[in-house]
Structure formats: structure tokens, C-alpha cells
Design an enzyme around this catalytic site. Structure first.
Site, mmCIF file in Angstrom:
data_model
loop_
_atom_site.group_PDB
_atom_site.id
_atom_site.type_symbol
_atom_site.label_atom_id
_atom_site.label_comp_id
_atom_site.label_asym_id
_atom_site.label_seq_id
_atom_site.Cartn_x
_atom_site.Cartn_y
_atom_site.Cartn_z
ATOM 1 N N ASP A 103 0.779 -1.064 0.028
ATOM 2 C CA ASP A 103 -0.028 -0.088 0.003
ATOM 3 C C ASP A 103 0.788 1.317 0.011
ATOM 4 O O ASP A 103 0.355 2.359 -0.220
ATOM 5 C CB ASP A 103 -0.859 -0.137 1.260
ATOM 6 C CG ASP A 103 -1.933 1.144 1.191
ATOM 7 O OD1 ASP A 103 -2.289 1.443 0.117
ATOM 8 O OD2 ASP A 103 -2.190 1.588 2.449
ATOM 9 N N SER A 132 -6.951 5.308 0.122
ATOM 10 C CA SER A 132 -7.170 4.064 -0.314
ATOM 11 C C SER A 132 -8.820 3.632 -0.086
ATOM 12 O O SER A 132 -9.111 3.671 1.123
ATOM 13 C CB SER A 132 -6.141 3.052 0.133
ATOM 14 O OG SER A 132 -5.106 3.074 0.037
ATOM 15 N N GLN A 151 -5.580 -1.812 -6.674
ATOM 16 C CA GLN A 151 -5.898 -0.770 -5.324
ATOM 17 C C GLN A 151 -6.605 0.289 -6.241
ATOM 18 O O GLN A 151 -6.282 0.671 -7.305
ATOM 19 C CB GLN A 151 -4.930 -0.360 -4.810
ATOM 20 C CG GLN A 151 -5.388 0.479 -3.529
ATOM 21 C CD GLN A 151 -4.607 1.052 -2.733
ATOM 22 O OE1 GLN A 151 -3.619 1.905 -2.947
ATOM 23 N NE2 GLN A 151 -3.935 0.305 -1.744
#
Length: 295
Positions: free
Chosen positions: A211, A236, A286
Site C-alpha cells: 500500500d 485507499s 487498488q
């Protein structure tokens, strides 16, 4: 903080306290970020799920949604639901709870080892990691491009457990150099020291790292400096990973990232993680909120 202390801090972060059969508690890096880092919650949720599955079953996929901003000053409780244990697969659902409300929803599937068909996309060309600047060298060279001299120090502290080297310019360097770039980025990464020989720990550490830079690829076509420069705000929204082959997070891994689309205040990014000898070990997707701040 020296490398040994930084690495131990990461290992401790991923070592949850078990407070009941399927309930775990984790802490945060409270001094380093104003909110809980999404990769931390995903990595800790993977720890919780993995500890309820037979050791011989390895994770092959995870899917997660970030629901609320986490408070780094408070512990996070992870509740595991044992959805299914079949002959070959186990499925787990994890809810991360803070202040009585869910902040993160996660599901993962685990599989017994099995032989089958084999193919993969070839690893793209990339410079050797040893030829690239260390994190300290990189921010020593480019840190002046950021609006606050404290930002490089905080980033280096936050990433202290990782030797993360940019093979292509991140958004804040690319923007200063003159405008839009293709929506592609590459970084090499590994932990700053050797991790214990626990395959789940290597998976959880890589989940944490996954991430860290992925949404940067969304910004490159727009010539924006990104989160660190303040010309974009975002977070996110969801995260998915597929684990194809065994790997170690303390050996060099290439994270090749791209963004196929940005629209509606959201950006989509994809990542492929390769070992140094060219094996594709993880695929990542993502989506995140990407907004220009209102003046």
C-alpha cells in the site's frame, strides 16, 4: 533508529495479541502518521486470519475495503470469522474495529499446496537495485522539492524497516522535472535485515508494503506532485492481492506499478511484484480517492 530496531519494530507491529479464540488486538505507529496506514491494517488483518488456518495452507488471495480513517493512538481489534474449512481451501473474514466501529473489512482464502499448470508474464526491464540511491541518498538529493523539510524525515522514519529504492521518479520529482509522464512506476524493496523463516510473516510484511507507493502511478499522467506536496488529497478505498508463488520479503522484490484509469474522483492502480530472478510472486490492484483540493 538503527536497522535492527526498525526491523524489530515492524515484526512487533505484525505480532498481534490474541485476546480470545478468534479475536486479536494490534497497535499502530502512532508517532509517525496522523492516521493509521492502510497497509498496516491489511497486514495485521492477514496475521489475524492466518493464525486461524492450518499452517500448511498458504494464502492465495485477499480482498479488502477501507471503511473509516483509523486512529493511530488507539488499539485496533480484529475479529475473525471462520467462513469455511474445506478439503483444499479455507476462507476467513476479518473486521477491524476501533472505538466500537468497523474501520476495515477483509477476506482471504488459503489453499493446501498443489501442483498445476504454470505460466506468467515476464518481468519488465528494470535497473539493478544496487545501482539506485538508498532511501537516505534519494531524499538527500530530492527532499528540497517537498514543501516541508520535515516530510523527508517523517517518510524515512515511517519506512525505516524497508530498503525501498525508486527505479523511476515518484510524482513529486517527476512534476518538478516538467509535467506529465506515463502512468508507470517501479520500485525495488526489501526489509533492512533478515526476517524469521515464517512464510506468513513474509506475506504480511509484503501486504503492509504493497500500500506504500501504488497509488503514485495514478498521478504521473497529470503532472501532479501528489500527497506529499499537497496538490492532491486521497485515501485507499479497496485493496486486492493474489499470491502466486513463495517469496521472501527480506530479498529484493521489484514492484512494477501502472494505472489504467482515473475518473470520478477515483484512481485505479495495478502492481506486479517479481523476485530478482524474474518470478512473478504477487499481483495487486487498488482503487483510491484522488481529489484536487478546493481553494
Amino acid at each position: 533508529m538503527n536497522d535492527d530496531d526498525a526491523l524489530q519494530s515492524l515484526v512487533d507491529l505484525l505480532d498481534l495479541e490474541q485476546i480470545d479464540r478468534d479475536i486479536f488486538r494490534g497497535r499502530s505507529q502512532s508517532a509517525l502518521l496522523p492516521r493509521v496506514f492502510g497497509g498496516q491494517v491489511a497486514g495485521q488483518a492477514m496475521v489475524a486470519a492466518g493464525r486461524t488456518v492450518p499452517q500448511e495452507r498458504a494464502v492465495h488471495s485477499l480482498h479488502a475495503y477501507f471503511l473509516r480513517t483509523g486512529d493511530p493512538g488507539s488499539p485496533i481489534v480484529y475479529q475473525v470469522d471462520r467462513i469455511r474449512d474445506g478439503r483444499s481451501f479455507s476462507t476467513r473474514r476479518v473486521v477491524a474495529i476501533q472505538h466500537g466501529r468497523p474501520i476495515f473489512h477483509f477476506s482471504a482464502s488459503f489453499q493446501d499446496p498443489e501442483e498445476g499448470l504454470e505460466h506468467q508474464v515476464d518481468m519488465p526491464d528494470a535497473p539493478d537495485p544496487e545501482t539506485l540511491p538508498t532511501p537516505q541518498e534519494f531524499f538527500g538529493r530530492h527532499g528540497h522539492l517537498l514543501p516541508d523539510p520535515e516530510i523527508p524525515r517523517r517518510l524515512l522514519g515511517f519506512r525505516a524497516a524497508w530498503d525501498l529504492r525508486y527505479a523511476t521518479d515518484p510524482p513529486f520529482v517527476a512534476a518538478a522535472a516538467g509535467g506529465p509522464r506515463p502512468a508507470r512506476q517501479q520500485v525495488w524493496f526489501r526489509t533492512v535485515g533478515k526476517l524469521p523463516d515464517d512464510p506468513l510473516l513474509h506475506v504480511c510484511a509484503t501486504t503492509y508494503l504493497s500500500d506504500m507507493t501504488l497509488l503514485d502511478s495514478v498521478l504521473l499522467p497529470h503532472g501532479l506532485g501528489g500527497w506529499a506536496t499537497g496538490d492532491v488529497v486521497g485515501a485507499s478505498l479497496d485493496h486486492a492481492m493474489w499470491f502466486h508463488r513463495p517469496f521472501r520479503a527480506d530479498e529484493w522484490l521489484l514492484y512494477h506499478q501502472d494505472s489504467p484509469s482515473t475518473s470520478g474522483g477515483r484512481g485505479l492502480a495495478r502492481g506486479s511484484i517479481y523476485t530478482r530472478d524474474g518470478r512473478l510472486v504477487v499481483s495487486v490492484v487498488q482503487e483510491g480517492v484522488v481529489r484536487i483540493p478546493r481553494s
